[in-house]
Motif scaffolding. Structure first.
Motif, PDB file in Angstrom:
ATOM      1  N   HIS A 150       0.819  -1.211   0.000  1.00  0.00           N
ATOM      2  CA  HIS A 150       0.000   0.000   0.000  1.00  0.00           C
ATOM      3  C   HIS A 150       0.851   1.259   0.000  1.00  0.00           C
ATOM      4  O   HIS A 150       0.498   2.252  -0.657  1.00  0.00           O
ATOM      5  N   SER A 151       1.979   1.247   0.702  1.00  0.00           N
ATOM      6  CA  SER A 151       2.884   2.401   0.661  1.00  0.00           C
ATOM      7  C   SER A 151       3.437   2.606  -0.746  1.00  0.00           C
ATOM      8  O   SER A 151       3.593   3.744  -1.205  1.00  0.00           O
ATOM      9  N   LEU A 152       3.721   1.507  -1.443  1.00  0.00           N
ATOM     10  CA  LEU A 152       4.176   1.614  -2.833  1.00  0.00           C
ATOM     11  C   LEU A 152       3.071   2.184  -3.725  1.00  0.00           C
ATOM     12  O   LEU A 152       3.351   2.969  -4.648  1.00  0.00           O
ATOM     13  N   ILE A 153       1.810   1.813  -3.462  1.00  0.00           N
ATOM     14  CA  ILE A 153       0.691   2.370  -4.228  1.00  0.00           C
ATOM     15  C   ILE A 153       0.618   3.877  -4.046  1.00  0.00           C
ATOM     16  O   ILE A 153       0.422   4.638  -5.012  1.00  0.00           O
ATOM     17  N   LEU A 154       0.803   4.340  -2.813  1.00  0.00           N
ATOM     18  CA  LEU A 154       0.790   5.783  -2.553  1.00  0.00           C
ATOM     19  C   LEU A 154       1.952   6.484  -3.248  1.00  0.00           C
ATOM     20  O   LEU A 154       1.793   7.596  -3.762  1.00  0.00           O
ATOM     21  N   ILE A 155       3.117   5.843  -3.281  1.00  0.00           N
ATOM     22  CA  ILE A 155       4.280   6.456  -3.932  1.00  0.00           C
ATOM     23  C   ILE A 155       4.059   6.565  -5.435  1.00  0.00           C
ATOM     24  O   ILE A 155       4.295   7.622  -6.049  1.00  0.00           O
ATOM     25  N   PHE A 156       3.587   5.476  -6.060  1.00  0.00           N
ATOM     26  CA  PHE A 156       3.370   5.510  -7.509  1.00  0.00           C
ATOM     27  C   PHE A 156       2.132   6.317  -7.897  1.00  0.00           C
ATOM     28  O   PHE A 156       1.954   6.642  -9.075  1.00  0.00           O
ATOM     29  N   GLY A 157       1.299   6.654  -6.921  1.00  0.00           N
ATOM     30  CA  GLY A 157       0.180   7.547  -7.186  1.00  0.00           C
ATOM     31  C   GLY A 157       0.540   9.007  -7.077  1.00  0.00           C
ATOM     32  O   GLY A 157      -0.272   9.875  -7.410  1.00  0.00           O
ATOM     33  N   ASN A 158       1.757   9.301  -6.611  1.00  0.00           N
ATOM     34  CA  ASN A 158       2.238  10.679  -6.502  1.00  0.00           C
ATOM     35  C   ASN A 158       3.350  10.884  -7.525  1.00  0.00           C
ATOM     36  O   ASN A 158       4.389  10.227  -7.448  1.00  0.00           O
ATOM     37  N   PRO A 159       3.171  11.772  -8.522  1.00  0.00           N
ATOM     38  CA  PRO A 159       4.171  11.927  -9.587  1.00  0.00           C
ATOM     39  C   PRO A 159       5.568  12.271  -9.074  1.00  0.00           C
ATOM     40  O   PRO A 159       6.562  11.750  -9.589  1.00  0.00           O
ATOM     41  N   LYS A 160       5.646  13.110  -8.059  1.00  0.00           N
ATOM     42  CA  LYS A 160       6.958  13.509  -7.544  1.00  0.00           C
ATOM     43  C   LYS A 160       7.675  12.340  -6.869  1.00  0.00           C
ATOM     44  O   LYS A 160       8.862  12.086  -7.117  1.00  0.00           O
ATOM     45  N   LEU A 161       6.960  11.606  -6.028  1.00  0.00           N
ATOM     46  CA  LEU A 161       7.554  10.447  -5.358  1.00  0.00           C
ATOM     47  C   LEU A 161       7.911   9.354  -6.362  1.00  0.00           C
ATOM     48  O   LEU A 161       8.972   8.721  -6.255  1.00  0.00           O
ATOM     49  N   GLU A 162       7.041   9.134  -7.340  1.00  0.00           N
ATOM     50  CA  GLU A 162       7.305   8.107  -8.346  1.00  0.00           C
ATOM     51  C   GLU A 162       8.547   8.453  -9.168  1.00  0.00           C
ATOM     52  O   GLU A 162       9.404   7.587  -9.417  1.00  0.00           O
ATOM     53  N   LYS A 163       8.671   9.700  -9.572  1.00  0.00           N
ATOM     54  CA  LYS A 163       9.823  10.122 -10.375  1.00  0.00           C
ATOM     55  C   LYS A 163      11.116   9.964  -9.593  1.00  0.00           C
ATOM     56  O   LYS A 163      12.134   9.491 -10.128  1.00  0.00           O
ATOM     57  N   THR A 164      11.100  10.334  -8.316  1.00  0.00           N
ATOM     58  CA  THR A 164      12.303  10.212  -7.486  1.00  0.00           C
ATOM     59  C   THR A 164      12.683   8.754  -7.272  1.00  0.00           C
ATOM     60  O   THR A 164      13.862   8.386  -7.344  1.00  0.00           O
TER      61      THR A 164
END
Length: 310
Positions: free
Chosen positions: A281-295
């Motif tokens: 679920h934490s990974l889902i939140l990260i990939f749902g946020n463009p800034k976190l996903e890009k980093t």
């Protein structure tokens, strides 16, 4: 004896698996908190979504940390763990961060619902305008409610230990005293899950109704609207929260059923499943946020290169 060796080997295996999953979850949430904090330093400000994710990441990190310590000490050093104040302190801190995790997750669902759903109700429009100012107060209320529950847990565990003052060194007798209090734990955690789960369910239903009505209007007017993507993305996040709360509630019930067993395959599977879903679920939140996903995608090749070099 061979039986004692098997129990010890099983306990060591359980601790190893749970520790591995807990460290994975801690690393992912630490990454999320670090990225948001660096953005905070650069911009000198955070938007409401980043504030909620920051508090949620901190709560999950420390909850996994104390859960890992709890599992390790209860299996490896039970004679020292079930003695005050070690047990009462760890359980109360674990409860505080677990409650924070659940209620901040509910705050995130409510935030998505208010920000994205479209209703012409005057009260809903007022909430949409004021939601950014409400977020800090919602987070503060979540922390204060979590603190109140952790104090109740501390009081319950403390009374159980006081009643067993004549056998403080015997882990089995102390654990029996703690099991006599499991009904109080059930009521407290039931209140915790009921309030947060209700907020998530209402947010999901409102957002789903808004999505259905929005799609109907688009088909009637034969026009495209970019807000459809926002509805669908928010719906995916809230549905993942619904799955998380359902799993947590089922695990709570199973924990009550197996409360009298210190080490059992059922308890082990419950913790493995909970930690696995927390990581996912934490990974889902990260990939749902463009800034976190890009980093994350930017640093993964570097981490892979460093591992290969070793």
């Amino acid at each position: 004896s061979p039986e004692q060796f098997n129990v010890t080997a099983y306990g060591a295996t359980s601790v190893a698996v749970i520790t591995f999953e807990a460290f994975a979850g801690m690393w992912i949430n630490a990454f999320m908190v670090s990225v948001i904090c660096m953005a905070w330093v650069k911009k000198k400000t955070l938007n409401s979504n980043e504030k909620i994710l920051l508090v949620l990441g901190c709560s999950r990190f420390w909850h996994l940390c104390f859960s890992c310590v709890y599992s390790f000490l209860s299996v490896i050093y039970p004679n020292y763990f079930y003695v005050a104040p070690t047990y009462t302190l760890i359980v109360s801190l674990q409860s505080f961060f677990e409650c924070s995790n659940l209620w901040v997750s509910a705050c995130l669902c409510v935030f998505y619902c208010i920000k994205i759903a479209n209703f012409r109700n005057s009260f809903f429009i007022y909430l949409k305008v004021k939601v950014d100012r409400m977020v800090p107060w919602l987070l503060l209320g979540s922390v204060l409610l979590s603190l109140a529950i952790s104090i109740l847990i501390l009081d319950i565990t403390g009374k159980a230990h006081c009643k067993n003052s004549t056998s403080q060194g015997n882990s089995s007798e102390v654990s029996i005293r703690m099991e006599e209090r499991f009904f109080s734990f059930f009521l407290i955690y039931g209140f915790e899950f009921a309030t947060s789960f209700t907020a998530v369910i209402f947010s999901a239903l409102l957002l789903l109704f808004s999505l259905w009505r929005h799609k109907h209007n688009m088909q009637t007017n034969s026009m495209k609207d970019l807000s459809m993507d926002a509805h669908i993305k928010a719906m995916k996040s809230i549905l993942s929260f619904l799955v998380m709360y359902s799993i947590n509630f089922a695990c709570l019930i199973l924990n009550m059923v197996y409360a009298t067993k210190t080490i059992s395959p059922a308890i082990f599977l419950i913790y493995v499943f909970l930690y696995t879903f927390t990581v996912v679920h934490s990974l889902i939140l990260i990939f749902g946020n463009p800034k976190l996903e890009k980093t994350l995608l930017r640093i993964l090749p570097y981490v892979k290169f460093k591992v290969c070099m070793r």
